[in-house]
Design a protein around this motif. Structure first.
Motif, PDB file in Angstrom:
ATOM      1  N   THR A 167       0.852  -1.189   0.000  1.00 54.04           N
ATOM      2  CA  THR A 167       0.000   0.000   0.000  1.00 54.04           C
ATOM      3  C   THR A 167       0.885   1.236   0.000  1.00 54.04           C
ATOM      4  OG1 THR A 167      -1.766   1.161   1.211  1.00 54.04           O
ATOM      5  CG2 THR A 167      -0.151  -0.012   2.548  1.00 54.04           C
ATOM      6  N   PHE A 168       0.239   2.396  -0.077  1.00 55.15           N
ATOM      7  CA  PHE A 168       0.947   3.660   0.052  1.00 55.15           C
ATOM      8  C   PHE A 168       1.338   3.842   1.524  1.00 55.15           C
ATOM      9  CE2 PHE A 168       0.520   8.474   0.268  1.00 55.15           C
ATOM     10  CZ  PHE A 168       1.765   8.704  -0.297  1.00 55.15           C
ATOM     11  N   ASP A 202      -8.967   1.349   4.183  1.00 51.69           N
ATOM     12  CA  ASP A 202      -8.318   2.385   3.402  1.00 51.69           C
ATOM     13  C   ASP A 202      -8.893   2.237   1.996  1.00 51.69           C
ATOM     14  OD1 ASP A 202      -6.733   3.914   1.741  1.00 51.69           O
ATOM     15  OD2 ASP A 202      -4.898   3.565   2.893  1.00 51.69           O
ATOM     16  N   PHE A 238      -9.033  12.325  -1.851  1.00 54.19           N
ATOM     17  CA  PHE A 238      -9.356  13.167  -3.013  1.00 54.19           C
ATOM     18  C   PHE A 238      -8.132  13.980  -3.429  1.00 54.19           C
ATOM     19  CE2 PHE A 238     -13.653  13.428  -0.625  1.00 54.19           C
ATOM     20  CZ  PHE A 238     -13.978  12.142  -1.021  1.00 54.19           C
ATOM     21  N   GLY A 282      -7.729  16.473  -0.434  1.00 51.14           N
ATOM     22  CA  GLY A 282      -8.961  16.243   0.314  1.00 51.14           C
ATOM     23  C   GLY A 282      -9.153  14.786   0.623  1.00 51.14           C
TER      24      GLY A 282
END
Ligand code: PLP
Length: 369
Positions: free
Chosen positions: A86-87, A158, A183, A194
């Motif tokens: 994942t990030f 997530d 976002f 966001g």
């Protein structure tokens, strides 16, 4: 051939005039932030669009995740089962809450947490599961919920990659205790920066409200030690404009994605994740796997594309558990599938306005090797 730089993504933006018209009222109201009219409107519109019971807008996806975990008030040192594929934000959000990440391996078919390996990792200290709908590939939400119920654990998804996805005709934000969207400018739907949290228990709305606005509940009343994580009105307006064009954005991505896939399938050594038949997907990313029978390694292909002005990304390499700040700090767990994927994954350029010429060039380069 197309010689322009081709980046992995390009932020979607509304027509210039549409945005300029939309922000004009701010020059009358002078109300730029603090849960203004546009913040409220975007919160309502996103709640409807994502078809979730409640939604809270946040300044970015990371703070949305960090504050959601904080709002659950887990005991310090509690263990959170998550994935390393994942990030970095996912792991940071856990550790910044003074909790311990327990890295669970993922499935080769789709890169999501391997639900069959979760139960073995549960101890008396486990407080939550933080799975990731990586690239919008939907986790096994049913199996995860069964485990969570059995051991009384919270589930926080997530869902940064999963905007607009439905699973079995249900908005993806309806699973677990909360789902966190991003976002960011590079995401399929953006508000410049966001994020948002979707959830079913209204009490979480109050908690997040306090955490994102200093705990201020009245002119002379502060009830909680909150941070500042409010979305401002300009970003909210960007979101309102982009939301109007979101279906067009998905459709434009879809035709491009399908063309890519049709062409890439023919190439020996290139494979793709399995698509979930119960899902309406968002075509946010185009992840491909460079297998051992391809003519080059993943890293070689990455460099070769770059030399030809095509900027793909190694999302997600290295694993978050291998990053300098986390390496050798947490429970050692076998992560064979995560490592295998991380060494072979490459995300190719995909966005609604990506020129067909550019796509043809990328496919030509990958075929030529
Ligand atoms: C983008 C992303 C985040 C963080 O979102 P920001 O809006 O950039 O803060 C978290 N998790 C994943 C998987 C992401 O891709």
């Amino acid at each position: 051939m197309n010689d322009k730089k081709i980046l992995v993504t390009q932020s979607s933006m509304p027509p210039y005039i549409e945005f300029i018209e939309a922000i004009k009222p701010l020059w009358d109201s002078h109300w730029l932030t603090n849960m203004g009219e546009y913040h409220q409107e975007l919160e309502r519109n996103l709640k409807d669009y994502l078809a979730v019971p409640h939604l809270s807008l946040v300044v970015n996806g990371h703070m949305a995740l960090e504050l959601t975990i904080q709002a659950m008030r887990f005991p310090e040192g509690g263990e959170v089962i998550t994935t390393p594929f994942t990030f970095i934000s996912t792991t940071h959000a856990i550790v910044r809450n003074r909790l311990k990440p327990v890295f669970c391996d993922v499935k080769l078919e789709d890169g999501t947490i391997d639900e069959a390996k979760i139960e073995n990792l549960i101890t008396e200290h486990t407080v939550a599961i933080v799975p990731v709908h990586v690239y919008g590939n939907v986790c096994n939400v049913e199996a995860i919920q069964i485990i969570a119920n059995k051991y009384n654990l919270k589930v926080i998804y997530d869902a940064a990659h999963a905007f607009g996805i439905t699973y079995k005709h249900n908005g993806i934000g309806n699973y677990g205790d909360a789902s966190v969207f991003s976002f960011h400018a590079t995401k399929v739907f953006n508000t410049v920066e966001g994020g948002a949290v979707a959830f079913s228990d209204y009490k979480l709305y109050e908690k997040l409200y306090n955490l994102k606005n200093f705990g201020i509940r009245g002119e002379e009343l502060v009830t909680e030690i909150g941070a500042n994580a409010k979305m401002n009105e300009l970003c909210a307006i960007m979101g309102l404009c982009n939301l109007k064009n979101i279906e067009k954005n998905f459709a434009e991505r879809k035709v491009r994605y399908e063309y890519y896939v049709e062409q890439l399938r023919e190439i020996r050594g290139i494979s793709l994740f399995e698509s979930n038949p119960h899902t309406r997907w968002n075509y946010a990313y185009l992840p491909i796997l460079i297998n051992d029978d391809y003519a080059m390694s993943r890293d070689e292909l990455y460099e070769y594309l770059k030399d030809n002005n095509v900027f793909s990304r190694k999302y997600f390499y290295p694993l978050t558990s291998d990053q300098a700040c986390f390496k050798n700090k947490y429970r050692e767990i076998e992560l064979d599938h995560s490592r295998w994927l991380s060494d072979r994954i490459l995300v190719l350029p995909l966005y609604g306005e990506l020129e067909w010429d550019a796509i043809k060039k990328i496919i030509y380069l990958i075929k030529k090797v």
